[in-house]
Design an enzyme around this catalytic site. Structure first.
Site, PDB file in Angstrom:
ATOM      1  N   PRO A  79      44.281  30.153  40.655  1.00  0.00           N
ATOM      2  CG  PRO A  79      45.868  30.411  42.338  1.00  0.00           C
ATOM      3  CD  PRO A  79      45.735  30.180  40.855  1.00  0.00           C
ATOM      4  CG  ASN A  80      41.727  31.875  45.478  1.00  0.00           C
ATOM      5  OD1 ASN A  80      41.160  31.013  46.147  1.00  0.00           O
ATOM      6  ND2 ASN A  80      42.984  32.210  45.686  1.00  0.00           N
ATOM      7  NE  ARG A 108      39.846  36.446  44.660  1.00  0.00           N
ATOM      8  CZ  ARG A 108      40.955  36.320  43.945  1.00  0.00           C
ATOM      9  NH1 ARG A 108      40.897  35.794  42.733  1.00  0.00           N
ATOM     10  NH2 ARG A 108      42.115  36.679  44.424  1.00  0.00           N
ATOM     11  CE1 TYR A 155      40.894  40.230  41.111  1.00  0.00           C
ATOM     12  CE2 TYR A 155      39.945  39.783  43.277  1.00  0.00           C
ATOM     13  CZ  TYR A 155      41.057  39.935  42.461  1.00  0.00           C
ATOM     14  OH  TYR A 155      42.313  39.804  42.986  1.00  0.00           O
ATOM     15  CG  ASN A 184      43.955  36.085  35.721  1.00  0.00           C
ATOM     16  OD1 ASN A 184      44.914  36.142  36.498  1.00  0.00           O
ATOM     17  ND2 ASN A 184      42.869  36.810  35.890  1.00  0.00           N
ATOM     18  CB  ALA A 244      47.748  34.068  44.140  1.00  0.00           C
ATOM     19  CD  GLU A 268      51.453  38.390  33.651  1.00  0.00           C
ATOM     20  OE1 GLU A 268      52.573  38.315  33.095  1.00  0.00           O
ATOM     21  OE2 GLU A 268      51.296  38.885  34.779  1.00  0.00           O
ATOM     22  CG  HIS A 312      46.918  40.310  35.988  1.00  0.00           C
ATOM     23  ND1 HIS A 312      47.023  39.238  36.845  1.00  0.00           N
ATOM     24  CD2 HIS A 312      48.098  40.400  35.342  1.00  0.00           C
ATOM     25  CE1 HIS A 312      48.225  38.711  36.721  1.00  0.00           C
ATOM     26  NE2 HIS A 312      48.908  39.391  35.810  1.00  0.00           N
ATOM     27  NE  ARG A 347      44.127  44.215  44.077  1.00  0.00           N
ATOM     28  CZ  ARG A 347      43.733  42.939  44.018  1.00  0.00           C
ATOM     29  NH1 ARG A 347      43.802  42.280  42.862  1.00  0.00           N
ATOM     30  NH2 ARG A 347      43.289  42.331  45.096  1.00  0.00           N
TER      31      ARG A 347
HETATM   32  C1  DQA Z   1      44.528  38.766  39.480  1.00  0.00           C
HETATM   33  C2  DQA Z   1      45.460  39.637  40.331  1.00  0.00           C
HETATM   34  C3  DQA Z   1      46.248  38.792  41.307  1.00  0.00           C
HETATM   35  O1  DQA Z   1      47.078  39.608  42.112  1.00  0.00           O
HETATM   36  C4  DQA Z   1      45.310  38.029  42.227  1.00  0.00           C
HETATM   37  O2  DQA Z   1      46.047  37.164  43.070  1.00  0.00           O
HETATM   38  C5  DQA Z   1      44.248  37.296  41.512  1.00  0.00           C
HETATM   39  C6  DQA Z   1      43.622  37.911  40.339  1.00  0.00           C
HETATM   40  C7  DQA Z   1      43.614  39.622  38.568  1.00  0.00           C
HETATM   41  O3  DQA Z   1      43.061  39.046  37.629  1.00  0.00           O
HETATM   42  O4  DQA Z   1      43.443  40.812  38.803  1.00  0.00           O
HETATM   43  O5  DQA Z   1      43.805  36.228  41.934  1.00  0.00           O
HETATM   44  O6  DQA Z   1      45.320  37.939  38.644  1.00  0.00           O
END
Ligand code: DQA
Length: 144
Positions: free
Chosen positions: A10-11, A18, A23, A71, A74, A98, A100, A107
């Site tokens: 998501p997002n 964003r 990011y 990835n 959240a 995995e 990120h 964070r």
């Molecule tokens: C994320 C880190 C997560 O905590 C966050 O909710 C994201 C992006 C990252 O790629 O740094 O949406 O997965």
């Protein structure tokens, strides 16, 4: 050409606008273009805001024996459903890395927990889009 699924939660469709301080300015299309250019794998990059769709894609990876770069965004921090789907992959010996973009451990506290990491093959975090490139390198090294 062997395929790699690059799945995003998501997002992440909002990358580019964003929180660019966290990011960066690149979009998912930029990421796809960069991965396709440098890879000898067929890159199948997808994004969804829907947990059930993401779980379905992991089931597809199990059925088609496809390695995954994930990835979970959240969902990383609370989705046991996604964790169980990830375990389906790795318990059959498939690679699931995995990734990120940011370093969640640097964070907010709620980001320090990943319910996915315990069933992932490994984790790469904190290197921007390079996290995905490093994951792809690993898949190349492991799959020859
Ligand atoms: C994320 C880190 C997560 O905590 C966050 O909710 C994201 C992006 C990252 O790629 O740094 O949406 O997965």
């Amino acid at each position: 050409m062997p395929r790699v699924l690059v799945l995003n939660g998501p997002n992440l469709n909002r990358l580019g606008s964003r929180e660019p301080d966290i990011y960066g300015n690149g979009t998912l299309d930029d990421l796809r273009a960069a991965l396709v250019t440098e890879s000898r794998f067929e890159i199948d990059l997808r994004q969804t805001n829907d947990e059930s769709e993401l779980i379905g894609w992991l089931h597809e990876a199990v059925d088609t024996r496809t390695p995954v770069i994930l990835n979970p965004a959240a969902f990383t921090h609370y989705s046991y459903g996604l964790r169980d789907a990830a375990a389906l992959l790795t318990s059959t010996g498939l690679l699931l890395i995995e990734v990120h973009i940011s370093n969640p451990h640097a964070r907010e506290e709620f980001r320090h927990t990943s319910v996915i990491s315990g069933v992932a093959t490994g984790v790469i975090a904190g290197f921007g889009f390079d996290s995905y490139h490093l994951a792809l390198d690993l898949i190349r090294r492991r799959l020859g």
